[in-house]
Scaffold this motif. Structure first.
Motif, PDB file in Angstrom:
ATOM      1  N   VAL A 188      44.332  20.715  31.731  1.00 38.26           N
ATOM      2  CA  VAL A 188      44.632  19.460  30.498  1.00 38.26           C
ATOM      3  C   VAL A 188      44.882  19.966  29.464  1.00 38.26           C
ATOM      4  CG1 VAL A 188      43.209  18.135  32.071  1.00 38.26           C
ATOM      5  CG2 VAL A 188      42.177  19.255  30.135  1.00 38.26           C
ATOM      6  N   MET A 189      45.770  19.319  28.760  1.00 36.00           N
ATOM      7  CA  MET A 189      46.150  19.855  27.122  1.00 36.00           C
ATOM      8  C   MET A 189      46.841  18.429  26.526  1.00 36.00           C
ATOM      9  SD  MET A 189      49.767  21.981  28.007  1.00 36.00           S
ATOM     10  CE  MET A 189      48.673  23.111  29.207  1.00 36.00           C
ATOM     11  N   GLY A 190      46.568  18.573  25.167  1.00 36.38           N
ATOM     12  CA  GLY A 190      47.171  17.651  24.475  1.00 36.38           C
ATOM     13  C   GLY A 190      46.104  17.019  23.473  1.00 36.38           C
ATOM     14  N   GLU A 191      46.722  16.433  22.297  1.00 33.80           N
ATOM     15  CA  GLU A 191      45.675  15.750  21.349  1.00 33.80           C
ATOM     16  C   GLU A 191      44.723  14.575  22.063  1.00 33.80           C
ATOM     17  OE1 GLU A 191      44.268  12.815  18.678  1.00 33.80           O
ATOM     18  OE2 GLU A 191      46.036  12.535  19.928  1.00 33.80           O
ATOM     19  N   ARG A 192      45.356  13.870  23.077  1.00 34.76           N
ATOM     20  CA  ARG A 192      44.252  13.153  24.015  1.00 34.76           C
ATOM     21  C   ARG A 192      45.180  13.578  25.333  1.00 34.76           C
ATOM     22  NH1 ARG A 192      41.208  12.515  20.943  1.00 34.76           N
ATOM     23  NH2 ARG A 192      40.365  10.478  19.957  1.00 34.76           N
ATOM     24  N   ALA A 193      44.228  14.384  25.936  1.00 36.48           N
ATOM     25  CA  ALA A 193      44.261  15.484  26.883  1.00 36.48           C
ATOM     26  C   ALA A 193      45.094  14.616  28.162  1.00 36.48           C
ATOM     27  CB  ALA A 193      43.441  16.249  27.476  1.00 36.48           C
ATOM     28  N   LYS A 194      46.098  15.263  28.749  1.00 34.12           N
ATOM     29  CA  LYS A 194      46.725  14.744  29.813  1.00 34.12           C
ATOM     30  C   LYS A 194      46.941  15.989  31.043  1.00 34.12           C
ATOM     31  CE  LYS A 194      47.855  10.655  28.317  1.00 34.12           C
ATOM     32  NZ  LYS A 194      47.244   9.403  28.804  1.00 34.12           N
ATOM     33  N   LEU A 195      46.648  15.498  32.040  1.00 37.25           N
ATOM     34  CA  LEU A 195      46.653  16.449  33.220  1.00 37.25           C
ATOM     35  C   LEU A 195      47.927  17.083  33.352  1.00 37.25           C
ATOM     36  CD1 LEU A 195      44.644  17.379  35.620  1.00 37.25           C
ATOM     37  CD2 LEU A 195      45.641  15.904  37.166  1.00 37.25           C
ATOM     38  N   ALA A 196      47.696  18.561  33.155  1.00 35.20           N
ATOM     39  CA  ALA A 196      49.211  19.185  33.011  1.00 35.20           C
ATOM     40  C   ALA A 196      49.442  20.156  34.316  1.00 35.20           C
ATOM     41  CB  ALA A 196      49.260  19.945  31.850  1.00 35.20           C
ATOM     42  N   GLY A 197      48.496  19.986  35.443  1.00 35.37           N
ATOM     43  CA  GLY A 197      48.643  20.713  36.699  1.00 35.37           C
ATOM     44  C   GLY A 197      47.480  21.224  37.135  1.00 35.37           C
ATOM     45  N   LEU A 198      47.411  22.486  37.779  1.00 37.11           N
ATOM     46  CA  LEU A 198      46.320  23.161  38.588  1.00 37.11           C
ATOM     47  C   LEU A 198      46.109  24.274  37.771  1.00 37.11           C
ATOM     48  CD1 LEU A 198      46.872  22.382  42.148  1.00 37.11           C
ATOM     49  CD2 LEU A 198      45.261  21.337  40.651  1.00 37.11           C
ATOM     50  N   ASN A 199      45.004  24.953  37.606  1.00 36.51           N
ATOM     51  CA  ASN A 199      44.465  25.945  37.227  1.00 36.51           C
ATOM     52  C   ASN A 199      44.840  27.113  38.067  1.00 36.51           C
ATOM     53  OD1 ASN A 199      43.609  28.283  35.515  1.00 36.51           O
ATOM     54  ND2 ASN A 199      41.358  27.519  35.686  1.00 36.51           N
ATOM     55  N   LEU A 200      46.096  27.660  38.601  1.00 35.62           N
ATOM     56  CA  LEU A 200      46.338  28.331  39.455  1.00 35.62           C
ATOM     57  C   LEU A 200      45.744  29.749  39.181  1.00 35.62           C
ATOM     58  CD1 LEU A 200      49.970  27.295  40.276  1.00 35.62           C
ATOM     59  CD2 LEU A 200      48.039  26.688  41.423  1.00 35.62           C
ATOM     60  N   VAL A 201      45.914  30.217  37.932  1.00 35.43           N
ATOM     61  CA  VAL A 201      45.269  31.596  37.794  1.00 35.43           C
ATOM     62  C   VAL A 201      43.622  31.816  37.959  1.00 35.43           C
ATOM     63  CG1 VAL A 201      44.828  33.203  35.737  1.00 35.43           C
ATOM     64  CG2 VAL A 201      47.037  31.918  35.886  1.00 35.43           C
ATOM     65  N   GLY A 202      43.157  30.569  37.591  1.00 34.73           N
ATOM     66  CA  GLY A 202      41.768  30.573  37.920  1.00 34.73           C
ATOM     67  C   GLY A 202      41.473  30.477  39.381  1.00 34.73           C
ATOM     68  N   LEU A 203      42.119  29.822  40.142  1.00 34.76           N
ATOM     69  CA  LEU A 203      41.951  29.884  41.624  1.00 34.76           C
ATOM     70  C   LEU A 203      42.188  31.478  41.926  1.00 34.76           C
ATOM     71  CD1 LEU A 203      43.859  26.460  42.160  1.00 34.76           C
ATOM     72  CD2 LEU A 203      41.563  27.066  42.922  1.00 34.76           C
ATOM     73  N   LYS A 204      43.278  31.983  41.818  1.00 34.92           N
ATOM     74  CA  LYS A 204      43.524  33.265  42.235  1.00 34.92           C
ATOM     75  C   LYS A 204      42.615  34.232  41.774  1.00 34.92           C
ATOM     76  CE  LYS A 204      48.508  32.540  42.114  1.00 34.92           C
ATOM     77  NZ  LYS A 204      49.990  32.698  41.692  1.00 34.92           N
ATOM     78  N   ARG A 205      42.061  34.354  40.537  1.00 34.40           N
ATOM     79  CA  ARG A 205      40.986  35.148  40.167  1.00 34.40           C
ATOM     80  C   ARG A 205      39.789  34.928  40.843  1.00 34.40           C
ATOM     81  NH1 ARG A 205      41.926  34.904  33.562  1.00 34.40           N
ATOM     82  NH2 ARG A 205      43.907  36.280  33.580  1.00 34.40           N
ATOM     83  N   GLY A 206      39.602  33.588  41.170  1.00 28.24           N
ATOM     84  CA  GLY A 206      38.244  33.171  41.739  1.00 28.24           C
ATOM     85  C   GLY A 206      38.360  33.518  43.435  1.00 28.24           C
ATOM     86  N   GLY A 207      39.454  34.304  44.056  1.00 31.82           N
ATOM     87  CA  GLY A 207      39.581  34.635  45.206  1.00 31.82           C
ATOM     88  C   GLY A 207      39.961  33.607  46.187  1.00 31.82           C
ATOM     89  N   ALA A 208      40.477  32.430  45.766  1.00 31.47           N
ATOM     90  CA  ALA A 208      40.702  31.543  46.915  1.00 31.47           C
ATOM     91  C   ALA A 208      41.939  31.526  47.612  1.00 31.47           C
ATOM     92  CB  ALA A 208      41.200  29.935  45.943  1.00 31.47           C
ATOM     93  N   ALA A 209      41.873  31.460  48.822  1.00 28.24           N
ATOM     94  CA  ALA A 209      42.970  31.874  49.814  1.00 28.24           C
ATOM     95  C   ALA A 209      44.238  31.120  49.458  1.00 28.24           C
ATOM     96  CB  ALA A 209      42.542  31.293  51.370  1.00 28.24           C
ATOM     97  N   LYS A 210      45.368  31.892  49.728  1.00 26.57           N
ATOM     98  CA  LYS A 210      46.694  31.248  49.409  1.00 26.57           C
ATOM     99  C   LYS A 210      47.028  30.080  50.311  1.00 26.57           C
ATOM    100  CE  LYS A 210      49.042  35.746  48.208  1.00 26.57           C
ATOM    101  NZ  LYS A 210      50.099  36.673  48.725  1.00 26.57           N
ATOM    102  N   SER A 211      46.613  29.826  51.523  1.00 21.90           N
ATOM    103  CA  SER A 211      46.886  28.668  52.302  1.00 21.90           C
ATOM    104  C   SER A 211      46.032  27.468  51.580  1.00 21.90           C
ATOM    105  CB  SER A 211      46.309  28.917  53.687  1.00 21.90           C
ATOM    106  OG  SER A 211      44.999  29.210  53.636  1.00 21.90           O
TER     107      SER A 211
END
Length: 266
Positions: A188-211
């Motif tokens: 999330v980001m913004g002065e009044r935060a809006k959902l801006a997608g998924l934290n894909l970098v965090g998921l990959k670093r955390g070892g989540a499976a690609k599928s």
């Protein structure tokens, strides 16, 4: 007072009767420790650290100068009742961080997990529950009753409204004002935060499976861009992605009881 024989305490430090100091603790110059404070083995206080209240600091935690830990809650409803602050192991608490204990109205406890980094000027308000392996950048602020799950990153100068929940693996952009719950792995980001997608970098670093990540991306799209109400879309996604653990975590988050709305895209 209980002080381990091998604790290192600078002669200018002030330790009240009743404090418990574990093995290998290092207390630097001009620190002030209250009577109901417990420092577990290997805690290090650099200098000028003030810890008070019914506060316990977990093993191996390092606290830097001018941090104020366990002082009375910043809540006008607080009437001096006993409440606690529990900080886990191996946390890094940098300069000018403030952490307040709980209040009677919030369950009486503020809890911090293990292995977190609190950069300078971070504030953790009363009755917050913080997981483990989180990063709070400079001057990030948590109001009272905030829940932050594991592996969350909160950007600098971000503010999180009271009673909000931040799901596991989420990322909060710098200077964002978060006034609603944030789904696990959301960004999330913004002065009044809006959902801006998924934290894909965090998921990959955390070892989540690609599928699993691919399935979560499809579920995200269905949840927030499909037709019907969010409740209807949630039910539909649960039918189609029931075997994906990441999706299940997001759906459980969306359907659990909460005092706030959920942050959505614009």
């Amino acid at each position: 007072m209980s002080i381990s024989a091998d604790a290192s305490i600078h002669p200018t430090a002030v330790i009240a009767d009743g404090a418990a100091i574990g093995a290998g603790v290092s207390i630097g110059p001009y620190c002030v420790i209250g009577a109901k404070v417990t420092l577990a083995d290997g805690v290090e206080l650099k200098s000028h650290v003030c810890i008070d209240g019914i506060t316990s600091i977990g093993a191996g935690t390092v606290i830097f100068p001018f941090a104020s830990i366990g002082q009375r809650p910043q809540d006008l409803k607080y009437r001096g009742e006993d409440s606690t602050l529990v900080v886990g192991a191996r946390n890094t608490i940098r300069e000018y961080v403030t952490m307040n204990p709980g209040t009677e109205g919030g369950g009486g406890i503020t809890s911090v997990g293990d292995g977190n980094l609190f950069m300078n000027h971070v504030h953790v308000g009363h009755d917050c529950i913080i997981g483990s392996s989180c990063v709070f950048a400079n001057a990030a602020t948590l109001a009272g009753h905030v829940i932050v799950e594991d592996r969350v990153i909160v950007g600098g100068l971000a503010g999180i409204h009271q009673f909000c929940r931040i799901g596991q693996g989420a990322m909060i952009g710098g200077m964002a004002g978060v006034v609603a719950d944030v789904i696990p792995y959301g960004t999330v980001m913004g002065e009044r935060a809006k959902l801006a997608g998924l934290n894909l970098v965090g998921l990959k670093r955390g070892g989540a499976a690609k599928s699993d990540i691919s399935g979560l991306r499809a579920a995200y799209s269905a949840l927030f861009t499909g037709e019907g109400t969010l409740a209807e879309r949630t039910a539909s996604v649960r039918e189609n992605h029931a075997d994906n653990p990441l999706v299940a975590q997001v759906l459980d988050f969306l359907t659990s009881d909460t005092a706030r709305h959920v942050t959505t895209p614009e």
